[in-house]
Design a protein around this motif. Structure first.
Motif, mmCIF file in Angstrom:
data_model
loop_
_atom_site.group_PDB
_atom_site.id
_atom_site.type_symbol
_atom_site.label_atom_id
_atom_site.label_comp_id
_atom_site.label_asym_id
_atom_site.label_seq_id
_atom_site.Cartn_x
_atom_site.Cartn_y
_atom_site.Cartn_z
ATOM 1 N N PHE A 273 17.677 54.918 25.769
ATOM 2 C CA PHE A 273 17.457 56.327 25.555
ATOM 3 C C PHE A 273 17.616 56.442 23.938
ATOM 4 O O PHE A 273 18.493 55.519 22.982
ATOM 5 C CB PHE A 273 18.162 56.723 25.599
ATOM 6 N N SER A 274 16.981 57.038 23.161
ATOM 7 C CA SER A 274 16.852 56.910 21.068
ATOM 8 C C SER A 274 17.932 57.782 21.107
ATOM 9 O O SER A 274 17.951 57.448 19.582
ATOM 10 C CB SER A 274 15.061 57.359 21.070
ATOM 11 N N GLU A 275 18.388 58.929 21.511
ATOM 12 C CA GLU A 275 19.802 59.160 20.523
ATOM 13 C C GLU A 275 20.879 59.401 22.364
ATOM 14 O O GLU A 275 21.118 59.514 23.171
ATOM 15 C CB GLU A 275 19.715 60.689 20.842
ATOM 16 N N ALA A 276 22.364 59.451 21.532
ATOM 17 C CA ALA A 276 23.412 59.410 22.477
ATOM 18 C C ALA A 276 23.388 60.324 23.031
ATOM 19 O O ALA A 276 23.485 61.567 22.127
ATOM 20 C CB ALA A 276 24.929 59.145 21.638
ATOM 21 N N HIS A 277 24.175 60.390 24.638
ATOM 22 C CA HIS A 277 23.989 61.722 24.522
ATOM 23 C C HIS A 277 24.901 61.927 26.017
ATOM 24 O O HIS A 277 24.955 60.235 27.011
ATOM 25 C CB HIS A 277 23.287 61.989 25.572
ATOM 26 N N ASN A 278 25.659 62.239 26.755
ATOM 27 C CA ASN A 278 26.320 62.536 28.030
ATOM 28 C C ASN A 278 24.797 62.807 29.111
ATOM 29 O O ASN A 278 23.951 62.244 28.482
ATOM 30 C CB ASN A 278 27.436 63.396 27.687
ATOM 31 N N LEU A 279 25.576 62.743 30.117
ATOM 32 C CA LEU A 279 24.648 62.259 31.684
ATOM 33 C C LEU A 279 23.387 64.344 31.336
ATOM 34 O O LEU A 279 24.251 64.767 30.807
ATOM 35 C CB LEU A 279 25.325 62.627 33.123
ATOM 36 N N CYS A 280 21.726 63.567 31.917
ATOM 37 C CA CYS A 280 21.424 64.738 31.147
ATOM 38 C C CYS A 280 21.965 65.704 32.778
ATOM 39 O O CYS A 280 21.889 65.347 34.108
ATOM 40 C CB CYS A 280 20.586 64.662 31.430
ATOM 41 N N GLY B 68 32.303 62.210 32.962
ATOM 42 C CA GLY B 68 32.976 61.009 32.113
ATOM 43 C C GLY B 68 32.598 61.375 30.953
ATOM 44 O O GLY B 68 32.154 60.186 30.164
ATOM 45 N N GLY B 69 32.110 62.310 30.220
ATOM 46 C CA GLY B 69 31.480 62.924 28.878
ATOM 47 C C GLY B 69 31.866 62.472 27.592
ATOM 48 O O GLY B 69 33.344 62.520 27.644
ATOM 49 N N THR B 70 31.224 62.274 26.998
ATOM 50 C CA THR B 70 31.760 61.920 25.485
ATOM 51 C C THR B 70 32.552 63.453 24.642
ATOM 52 O O THR B 70 31.019 63.709 24.413
ATOM 53 C CB THR B 70 31.263 60.900 24.702
ATOM 54 N N THR C 164 29.061 68.847 41.373
ATOM 55 C CA THR C 164 30.100 68.625 41.654
ATOM 56 C C THR C 164 30.370 67.718 40.488
ATOM 57 O O THR C 164 29.647 66.674 40.294
ATOM 58 C CB THR C 164 30.544 67.652 43.063
ATOM 59 N N LEU C 165 31.371 67.722 39.660
ATOM 60 C CA LEU C 165 31.776 66.765 39.153
ATOM 61 C C LEU C 165 32.455 65.945 38.790
ATOM 62 O O LEU C 165 33.869 66.471 39.415
ATOM 63 C CB LEU C 165 31.924 67.441 37.403
ATOM 64 N N GLU C 166 32.928 64.280 39.380
ATOM 65 C CA GLU C 166 33.833 63.269 39.783
ATOM 66 C C GLU C 166 34.873 63.501 38.668
ATOM 67 O O GLU C 166 36.007 63.295 38.691
ATOM 68 C CB GLU C 166 33.162 62.005 40.020
ATOM 69 N N LYS C 167 34.372 63.487 37.314
ATOM 70 C CA LYS C 167 34.939 62.903 35.975
ATOM 71 C C LYS C 167 34.820 64.118 35.101
ATOM 72 O O LYS C 167 33.909 65.031 35.133
ATOM 73 C CB LYS C 167 35.165 61.516 35.802
ATOM 74 N N LYS C 168 35.604 64.087 33.778
ATOM 75 C CA LYS C 168 35.703 65.482 32.912
ATOM 76 C C LYS C 168 35.035 65.129 32.734
ATOM 77 O O LYS C 168 34.462 64.437 31.907
ATOM 78 C CB LYS C 168 37.176 65.342 32.669
ATOM 79 N N ASP C 169 33.911 66.537 32.627
ATOM 80 C CA ASP C 169 32.737 66.801 31.216
ATOM 81 C C ASP C 169 33.438 67.368 29.591
ATOM 82 O O ASP C 169 34.332 68.469 30.409
ATOM 83 C CB ASP C 169 31.445 66.921 32.015
ATOM 84 N N TYR C 170 32.601 67.795 29.153
ATOM 85 C CA TYR C 170 33.421 68.324 27.733
ATOM 86 C C TYR C 170 32.292 69.908 27.150
ATOM 87 O O TYR C 170 32.386 70.021 26.368
ATOM 88 C CB TYR C 170 33.564 67.446 26.849
#
Length: 470
Positions: free
Chosen positions: A345-352, A379-381, A429-435
């Motif tokens: 990916f050309s840019e940093a990102h969390n899951l789309c 598991g977002g940043t 469903t979200l398995e780990k935290k997203d922001y």
């Protein structure tokens, strides 16, 4: 004449055996002339490829002739690019303006793609082939496919195994009455190994195929503004792809109409399970996709109306139904193990999230999402997850991919420039935290939503017009 008569006596009144024309199944002897002669002299009947390994360059198919590969038979593509001829592009098997043409049987057609690619690269080194401007590998037009058919009617490709192309595996241009059934595709030998490409074809059925390929799995395209892919059914297939499993586009000049996709199993796919794209002025309409089950894939669905071909007005995307999706999105790369992985990916990102994105001047119309279930690893940043709706770029002219907008302000669904979005029984469903919140909607009108269920989110605000209900 005597050779033809002896072949008829050996294999039956309606079939000829390529060995009677001098073909030798030792994998070394070049059999191009012998096989071509068998095809040319068969009349209306079957050309039999018996068990053995038959080395060949390009072959031209004929009307009313079935090329039948027996179990244990292998048509082995020559490793020399000079042994291939051009139809639209270079190809091992070529059919143009034919009717009642077939490739069948339990045998294999092996394009020896890695070996051909080495020869193509040698031709680059000697200056015989030029790398395209701004490119870094030989053009698709310089690398042979396995099958290319154009302008044909009543085509059957059934039960064969196709493997190791140097480019797209099989392409059908402007054909009608096309059936691809029970075909196995195993091609990861070089870049651009699309499994099945159908371009501006009508009355098409693709069924019971197993596709494992180093680019898009099953792909509909439209090169002609005056034509389209119409009346297409894709069903009961299994797909693994280092790009998107089922894709309409990117070429989308005429469009896609009256398409049904159902009962598809997808695994280890880098991009989207489903990508519906109109960016060249074509119409994408009356499309129903149902019963999709996917594990370990980068994205559930991506619907995009763009405008990269400025010489034509924007196209339209409307009357699309997606129902009964069960998709799992992992945290890491879902295409691990491919020799030619999808691009970074050309840019940093969390899951789309899944996304539905039209144009301000040409919104997407009438999309229904029914019984959609997507499980996200999460598991977002938090440092990346600061994008707001207002900061998402339009990118009207850019190549369409689910990652094209960079970081998006939601993790489950993003929609922009849509008129008439109906959601019924949508769970994420979200398995780990997203922001990020699960949904982000921008210029979406005519929204209705029932039975929306979110699990595992952080309690961030859900848009008031899309609040979960039991």
């Amino acid at each position: 004449m005597l050779s033809l008569l002896s072949a008829l006596i050996l294999t039956g009144s309606d079939s000829v055996d390529i060995r009677k024309f001098g073909a030798v199944g030792d994998g070394v002897t070049v059999c191009t002339r012998a096989i071509q002669r068998a095809i040319d002299e068969a009349g209306k009947g079957v050309v039999l490829v018996p068990a053995g390994r038959y080395l060949t360059g390009s072959l031209h198919l004929r009307s009313h002739v079935e090329l039948r590969l027996a179990e244990g038979a292998v048509l082995l593509g020559s490793p020399r690019r000079h042994d291939y001829e051009k139809g639209v592009w270079y190809s091992l098997l070529i059919a143009k303006d034919l009717e009642d043409v077939a490739i069948t049987g339990k045998g294999t057609i092996d394009g020896q793609g890695a070996e051909v690619a080495k020869d193509v690269l040698h031709m680059v080194e000697t200056g015989e082939i030029k790398i395209p401007p701004k490119g870094w590998r030989p053009s698709e037009t310089e690398r042979p496919q396995i099958i290319e058919m154009s302008g044909c009617r009543n085509v059957r490709v059934k039960n064969v195994t196709l493997k190791n192309a140097t480019c797209w595996v099989q392409t059908y241009h402007n054909c009608s009455g096309l059936t691809i059934e029970g075909v196995t595709v195993d091609s990861k030998s070089y870049w651009n190994n699309d499994g099945i490409d159908v371009v501006d074809c009508r009355n098409v059925r693709i069924a019971n195929c197993d596709v494992d390929t180093g680019d898009d799995g099953i792909c509909l395209k439209s090169d002609d503004p005056k034509s389209a892919c119409e009346n297409v059914t894709i069903e009961n297939c299994r797909v693994r792809s280092s790009a998107s499993a089922i894709k309409f586009g990117t070429a989308s000049h005429g469009g896609f109409r009256h398409i049904r996709v159902r009962n598809i199993r997808i695994h280890d796919t880098f991009r989207s399970c489903l990508a519906l794209e109109s960016v060249d002025g074509g119409a994408l309409e009356d499309v129903v996709v149902s019963n999709i089950k996917a594990v370990h894939t980068g994205n559930a669905f991506f619907i995009r109306l763009g405008h990269r071909t400025l010489s034509a007005p924007p196209g339209r995307v409307r009357h699309v139904v997606l129902r009964d999706f069960d998709v799992q999105i992992p945290a890491g790369r879902p295409d691990m193990g491919y020799p030619f992985k999808g691009p970074q990916f050309s840019e940093a990102h969390n899951l789309c999230p899944s996304s539905i994105v039209g144009l301000k001047q040409a919104p997407i119309e009438d999309v229904r999402l029914e019984r959609i279930h997507v499980r996200f690893a999460g598991g977002g940043t938090p440092e990346i997850a600061k994008t707001t709706i207002a900061k998402v770029p339009e990118r009207v002219k850019e190549y369409p991919e689910f990652t094209m907008f960079g970081e998006l302000p939601s993790w489950a669904l993003y929609a922009r420039h849509v008129r008439g979005l109906k959601i019924a029984d949508f769970s994420a469903t979200l398995e780990k935290k997203d922001y990020r919140p699960p949904f982000a909607l921008d210029d979406v009108r005519g929204l209705t939503a029932t039975k929306v269920k979110i699990q595992g989110a952080l309690g961030l605000p859900i848009p008031s017009n899309l609040r979960p209900t039991e």
